[in-house]
Motif scaffolding. Structure first.
Motif, PDB file in Angstrom:
ATOM      1  N   LEU A  51       5.833  -3.412  59.600  1.00  0.00           N
ATOM      2  CA  LEU A  51       5.059  -2.186  59.420  1.00  0.00           C
ATOM      3  C   LEU A  51       6.044  -1.066  59.149  1.00  0.00           C
ATOM      4  O   LEU A  51       7.149  -1.050  59.706  1.00  0.00           O
ATOM      5  N   CYS A  52       5.654  -0.133  58.298  1.00  0.00           N
ATOM      6  CA  CYS A  52       6.483   1.053  58.055  1.00  0.00           C
ATOM      7  C   CYS A  52       5.693   2.298  58.437  1.00  0.00           C
ATOM      8  O   CYS A  52       4.561   2.492  57.981  1.00  0.00           O
ATOM      9  N   VAL A  53       6.286   3.124  59.285  1.00  0.00           N
ATOM     10  CA  VAL A  53       5.728   4.435  59.611  1.00  0.00           C
ATOM     11  C   VAL A  53       6.570   5.469  58.867  1.00  0.00           C
ATOM     12  O   VAL A  53       7.790   5.520  59.040  1.00  0.00           O
ATOM     13  N   TYR A  54       5.931   6.264  58.020  1.00  0.00           N
ATOM     14  CA  TYR A  54       6.693   7.243  57.247  1.00  0.00           C
ATOM     15  C   TYR A  54       6.094   8.635  57.393  1.00  0.00           C
ATOM     16  O   TYR A  54       4.915   8.808  57.707  1.00  0.00           O
ATOM     17  N   GLY A  55       6.943   9.627  57.172  1.00  0.00           N
ATOM     18  CA  GLY A  55       6.504  11.010  57.287  1.00  0.00           C
ATOM     19  C   GLY A  55       7.697  11.940  57.318  1.00  0.00           C
ATOM     20  O   GLY A  55       8.852  11.502  57.270  1.00  0.00           O
ATOM     21  N   PRO A  56       7.458  13.248  57.417  1.00  0.00           N
ATOM     22  CA  PRO A  56       8.544  14.234  57.370  1.00  0.00           C
ATOM     23  C   PRO A  56       9.464  14.135  58.582  1.00  0.00           C
ATOM     24  O   PRO A  56       9.134  13.503  59.591  1.00  0.00           O
ATOM     25  N   ALA A 142       7.308   1.573  48.948  1.00  0.00           N
ATOM     26  CA  ALA A 142       7.065   1.313  47.526  1.00  0.00           C
ATOM     27  C   ALA A 142       7.705   2.366  46.625  1.00  0.00           C
ATOM     28  O   ALA A 142       7.900   2.135  45.429  1.00  0.00           O
ATOM     29  N   LYS A 143       8.048   3.529  47.192  1.00  0.00           N
ATOM     30  CA  LYS A 143       8.642   4.605  46.393  1.00  0.00           C
ATOM     31  C   LYS A 143      10.169   4.632  46.471  1.00  0.00           C
ATOM     32  O   LYS A 143      10.801   5.484  45.848  1.00  0.00           O
ATOM     33  N   LEU A 144      10.762   3.707  47.218  1.00  0.00           N
ATOM     34  CA  LEU A 144      12.220   3.684  47.302  1.00  0.00           C
ATOM     35  C   LEU A 144      12.813   3.294  45.947  1.00  0.00           C
ATOM     36  O   LEU A 144      12.310   2.385  45.281  1.00  0.00           O
ATOM     37  N   PRO A 145      13.884   3.959  45.527  1.00  0.00           N
ATOM     38  CA  PRO A 145      14.491   3.662  44.215  1.00  0.00           C
ATOM     39  C   PRO A 145      15.366   2.412  44.271  1.00  0.00           C
ATOM     40  O   PRO A 145      16.598   2.485  44.179  1.00  0.00           O
ATOM     41  N   LEU A 155       9.022  -5.430  49.605  1.00  0.00           N
ATOM     42  CA  LEU A 155       8.757  -4.216  50.380  1.00  0.00           C
ATOM     43  C   LEU A 155       7.472  -3.521  49.932  1.00  0.00           C
ATOM     44  O   LEU A 155       6.860  -2.784  50.712  1.00  0.00           O
ATOM     45  N   ASN A 156       7.057  -3.766  48.698  1.00  0.00           N
ATOM     46  CA  ASN A 156       5.817  -3.155  48.203  1.00  0.00           C
ATOM     47  C   ASN A 156       4.587  -3.614  48.980  1.00  0.00           C
ATOM     48  O   ASN A 156       3.563  -2.924  48.988  1.00  0.00           O
ATOM     49  N   ILE A 157       4.670  -4.783  49.615  1.00  0.00           N
ATOM     50  CA  ILE A 157       3.493  -5.294  50.329  1.00  0.00           C
ATOM     51  C   ILE A 157       3.552  -5.012  51.830  1.00  0.00           C
ATOM     52  O   ILE A 157       2.635  -5.388  52.564  1.00  0.00           O
ATOM     53  N   VAL A 158       4.615  -4.342  52.290  1.00  0.00           N
ATOM     54  CA  VAL A 158       4.686  -3.957  53.704  1.00  0.00           C
ATOM     55  C   VAL A 158       3.677  -2.837  53.955  1.00  0.00           C
ATOM     56  O   VAL A 158       3.687  -1.822  53.253  1.00  0.00           O
ATOM     57  N   PRO A 159       2.778  -2.979  54.925  1.00  0.00           N
ATOM     58  CA  PRO A 159       1.836  -1.891  55.230  1.00  0.00           C
ATOM     59  C   PRO A 159       2.594  -0.626  55.638  1.00  0.00           C
ATOM     60  O   PRO A 159       3.495  -0.680  56.479  1.00  0.00           O
ATOM     61  N   CYS A 160       2.245   0.495  55.021  1.00  0.00           N
ATOM     62  CA  CYS A 160       2.913   1.770  55.305  1.00  0.00           C
ATOM     63  C   CYS A 160       1.877   2.793  55.760  1.00  0.00           C
ATOM     64  O   CYS A 160       0.874   3.014  55.073  1.00  0.00           O
TER      65      CYS A 160
END
Length: 245
Positions: A51-56, A142-145, A155-160
């Motif tokens: 699972l990925c938790v993302y934010g500022p 999914a937005k990582l370069p 990584l595109n299929i990891v729930p974020c």
């Protein structure tokens, strides 16, 4: 804790280092983070091994990671060490050891430059029953370069799950908590003034409270509206200077 003698009042002033309270009872659940909080809490019933938790910045991603680690510890017969690592420290030299010795792993700051080959192997090592990874980042994976197509597709299929910027209710609670962490008591007037004039971001509020504390301590004065104005001016000036660095 530090102390200083105030010659005006004839008293010693005590400055307490801010404490990081990372227990679940210290996490403030609000509309901006409730989805991420619940996603972490439903482990081990995740639909994916990761699972990925993302934010500022300063939004509570690391706090949620510690809650997840604590939840795992409580589910086990005996506590085990669970690494919490910045992404840049994962490399081809340590990936086998990490995967072989740890069924649970927290990888933070996925936005930094990473060793893509190592993360490709990490994904494959942990994509089996009984092994789990929690990622944190400032943007969805999914937005990582990324340059490695095989890693990007995985990584595109990891729930974020996103933690959004705070609303006024969350900001009010956050300001009160940050002062409380520094053992500083403030009035409702001070709280209302900060709420009215601060930027609406976790990072700015965290920096503002630290700046207010530093000015108050340096000048031997209690937190007041003039001190808040000075702190806001300092942070605004620093932000403008950063644009030219």
């Amino acid at each position: 804790m530090d102390n200083r003698f105030n010659h005006k009042t004839g008293q010693y002033m005590l400055k307490f280092s801010p404490r990081n309270y990372l227990g679940e009872e210290d996490f403030m659940v609000a509309a901006c983070n409730e989805t991420a909080y619940r996603a972490v809490k439903i482990w081990p019933y995740w639909q994916h091994f990761s699972l990925c938790v993302y934010g500022p910045r300063s939004c509570g991603k690391s706090h949620l990671a510690h809650i997840w680690v604590d939840r795992i510890q409580k589910s086990l017969p005996r506590p085990i060490p669970i690494p919490i690592l910045p992404a840049h420290r994962v490399n081809m030299k340590n990936i086998n050891k990490l995967a072989n010795e740890n069924d649970f792993l927290v990888i933070e700051d996925m936005d930094t430059e990473i060793n893509e080959e190592a993360f490709f192997h990490l994904y494959n090592f942990y994509n089996i029953p009984g092994k789990y990874v929690l990622f944190t980042a400032e943007q969805p994976l999914a937005k990582l370069p990324l340059r490695l197509p095989d890693l990007k597709s995985r990584l595109n299929i990891v729930p974020c799950i996103e933690i959004m910027q705070p609303d006024d209710e969350m900001l009010t609670a956050l300001i009160a908590k940050l002062f409380n962490d520094r053992q500083i008591i403030i009035s409702q007037e001070i709280l209302d003034y900060i709420l009215k004039h601060t930027e609406r971001s976790f990072e700015f509020v965290s920096r503002l409270i630290a700046e207010i504390d530093d000015i108050s301590w340096t000048n031997g004065r209690a937190v007041s509206v003039p001190i808040i104005r000075e702190a806001l001016k300092n942070l605004t000036r620093n932000q403008q200077m950063e644009l030219f660095i």
